[in-house]
Design an enzyme around this catalytic site. Structure first.
Site, short mmCIF file in Angstrom:
data_model
loop_
_atom_site.label_atom_id
_atom_site.label_comp_id
_atom_site.label_asym_id
_atom_site.label_seq_id
_atom_site.Cartn_x
_atom_site.Cartn_y
_atom_site.Cartn_z
CD GLU A 103 -1.37 -2.40 1.94
OE1 GLU A 103 -2.09 -3.01 2.49
OE2 GLU A 103 -0.15 -2.62 1.98
CB CYS A 132 -0.83 -0.55 5.44
SG CYS A 132 0.82 -1.42 4.74
CB ALA A 164 13.10 -37.53 -10.26
CG ASP A 210 21.50 -39.57 -2.84
OD1 ASP A 210 21.91 -40.73 -3.17
OD2 ASP A 210 20.05 -39.25 -2.95
CG LEU A 248 20.03 -30.92 0.73
CD1 LEU A 248 19.42 -31.33 2.11
CD2 LEU A 248 19.30 -31.67 -0.34
CD GLU A 285 15.25 -31.41 -3.27
OE1 GLU A 285 16.28 -32.31 -3.42
OE2 GLU A 285 15.43 -30.09 -3.27
N PRO A 327 11.58 -42.66 -0.28
CG PRO A 327 11.77 -44.77 -0.55
CD PRO A 327 12.51 -43.78 -0.74
#
Length: 465
Positions: free
Chosen positions: A136, A168, A238, A284, A288, A379, A382
């Site tokens: 605003e 505002c 993925a 992995d 990140l 990420e 399972p």
């Protein structure tokens, strides 16, 4: 409106490609991206029968998105101004402006404002960054003429409290604004929904509900944190055509192509935190981080590690002094010597309630909300994905599907657990957006409606300025 046959016949007379066409079925507007105009209605979904280049939106006909479906009172849904089309046009402009603040204003909401006189814009602005001027104030400063007697279109109820900036509502009153059109009211506890009250007491006409659905969709992360006291959760994975995340031996690099991975980095660049499980972190050894894209903010890295198995020599620990890194573990492990060694390397270690030998997602999410985390990207593998879905805390999913078949009885799928006992009890989305990424396909799936009413809780969030 005449049914799928008449709709298909009407569209078949158009050119073979369409940009931003809206298909009207059952009274619900279904925006369709650049898609061949050949459709079939089956199973409650609208499908494009041929390829697409940008976004296609598929909504369930059984759950049309209306103002009432996101809690907008019907009596406030129509503004006082008879020129409804112009009100909607100007509010859509305010919402579009608000989108420019994505990734830069959190934990504050994305807000846009348009000031118009006689349906002609004289000033506009948006909340550009956290602790910066509100929408605003930006719009009032940008006015090309005096805003006295004009109408302000704001995508979220103007604030009436003193934070990092003045209220505002005071600025709108002092500027002589005659009328304020609000898309969605602010459910934050500290505002007490008094912004509209302050304006009305000052003699300003206030209308609520114009383009409320679109505004609520944009504000879903902020509304989730304000009403449910947890971050907006985005699950990402993925998979192959047969739904496998990796081979039976654990090889998953790379299922998705380079284009898809770049889109993931764009999402990483705008979220507040990225979460993985200990198994993914060990197998992995990820960083990140958002790479080779414009970064709006630096996301915190979060690891769920009940037994504190994360090795001291891994990328997450080695870069913990540069990028905030948080490990949630069991209470006993949080007091262990290894926890002290991790803390000495810059890692933040916190204990969290466990359930069934795993970190309880709801307790963990409540803690993240207290840490000003608005958007959380999950990420994990399972195990983490199954836990989050079973606890009903996934708001959105980004699923990248690659044209390959992996097979294998022991190859993991995204969602495990008990699953649905009947098709009728399966989890169904509110809407799906589909995009081609080279050979891959990205499906963005929304599972929840934006909440508008705060949930009663004994634990209140820290006030957001």
């Amino acid at each position: 409106r005449g049914g799928p046959r008449r709709t298909s016949a009407k569209l078949s007379r158009r050119p073979s490609r369409c940009h931003g066409h809206r298909v009207q079925i059952g009274g619900s507007g279904l925006p369709v991206g650049e898609v061949d105009l050949q459709f079939r209605l089956a199973g409650g979904f609208l499908f494009g029968t041929r390829h697409f280049a940008r976004w296609s939106v598929i909504r369930t006909v059984s759950r049309p998105t209306t103002a009432n479906s996101v809690g907008i009172p019907s009596q406030d849904a129509s503004p006082m101004n008879t020129n409804l089309d112009e009100c909607q046009r100007l509010m859509k402009r305010a919402i579009k402006l608000a989108q420019k603040g994505r990734g830069r204003v959190e934990p504050n909401p994305m807000v846009g404002c348009v000031i118009a006189r006689n349906d002609r814009v004289i000033g506009e602005g948006w909340h550009r960054r956290f602790a910066g001027l509100h929408a605003e104030i930006e719009a009032l400063k940008a006015c090309t003429q005096s805003p006295k007697g004009a109408t302000a279109y704001v995508s979220l109820e103007p604030c009436c409290h003193v934070g990092k900036t003045p209220p505002c509502t005071d600025a709108l009153i002092q500027a002589g604004i005659r009328r304020v059109v609000v898309a969605v009211r602010d459910p934050q506890i500290h505002t007490k929904r008094h912004g509209v009250t302050v304006l009305r007491r000052a003699g300003i006409d206030v209308d609520i509900g114009t383009e409320a659905v679109a505004a609520a969709e944009l504000l879903a992360p902020y509304l989730t944190r304000a009403c449910l006291h947890r971050p907006y959760v985005i699950a990402k994975w993925a998979q192959s055509l047969d739904g496998k995340l990796s081979t039976s031996s654990g090889d998953s690099r790379w299922i998705s192509n380079e284009w898809s991975r770049r889109l993931v980095h764009k999402v990483r660049a705008r979220v507040d935190a990225i979460l993985v499980g200990s198994q993914t972190a060990i197998a992995d050894d990820p960083r990140l981080t958002a790479r080779n894209v414009t970064r709006q903010r630096r996301a915190m890295r979060i690891v769920l590690d009940t037994r504190l198995r994360l090795p001291l020599r891994c990328r997450l620990v080695e870069t913990a002094r540069e990028i905030p890194t948080l490990i949630f573990t069991a209470a006993k492990c949080a007091r262990s010597p290894k926890a002290n060694r991790l803390k000495a390397r810059g890692v933040q270690v916190e204990s969290c309630r466990t359930k069934g030998g795993r970190i309880a997602p709801k307790a963990m999410l409540s803690r993240l909300a207290q840490l000003d985390v608005t958007n959380l990207l999950v990420e994990g593998g399972p195990t983490i994905l199954t836990t989050f879905f079973e606890n009903g805390v996934v708001d959105e999913a980004h699923v990248f599907t690659s044209p390959m078949l992996i097979g294998g009885r022991n190859a993991p799928s995204a969602i495990g657990g008990r699953g649905a006992s009947a098709i009728s009890s399966a989890l169904r989305p509110r809407w799906i957006k589909i995009r081609r990424c080279g050979d891959d396909t990205l499906s963005v799936v929304r599972f929840t409606d934006p909440p508008l009413t705060p949930r009663r809780s004994s634990k209140s969030l820290r006030k957001i300025p």
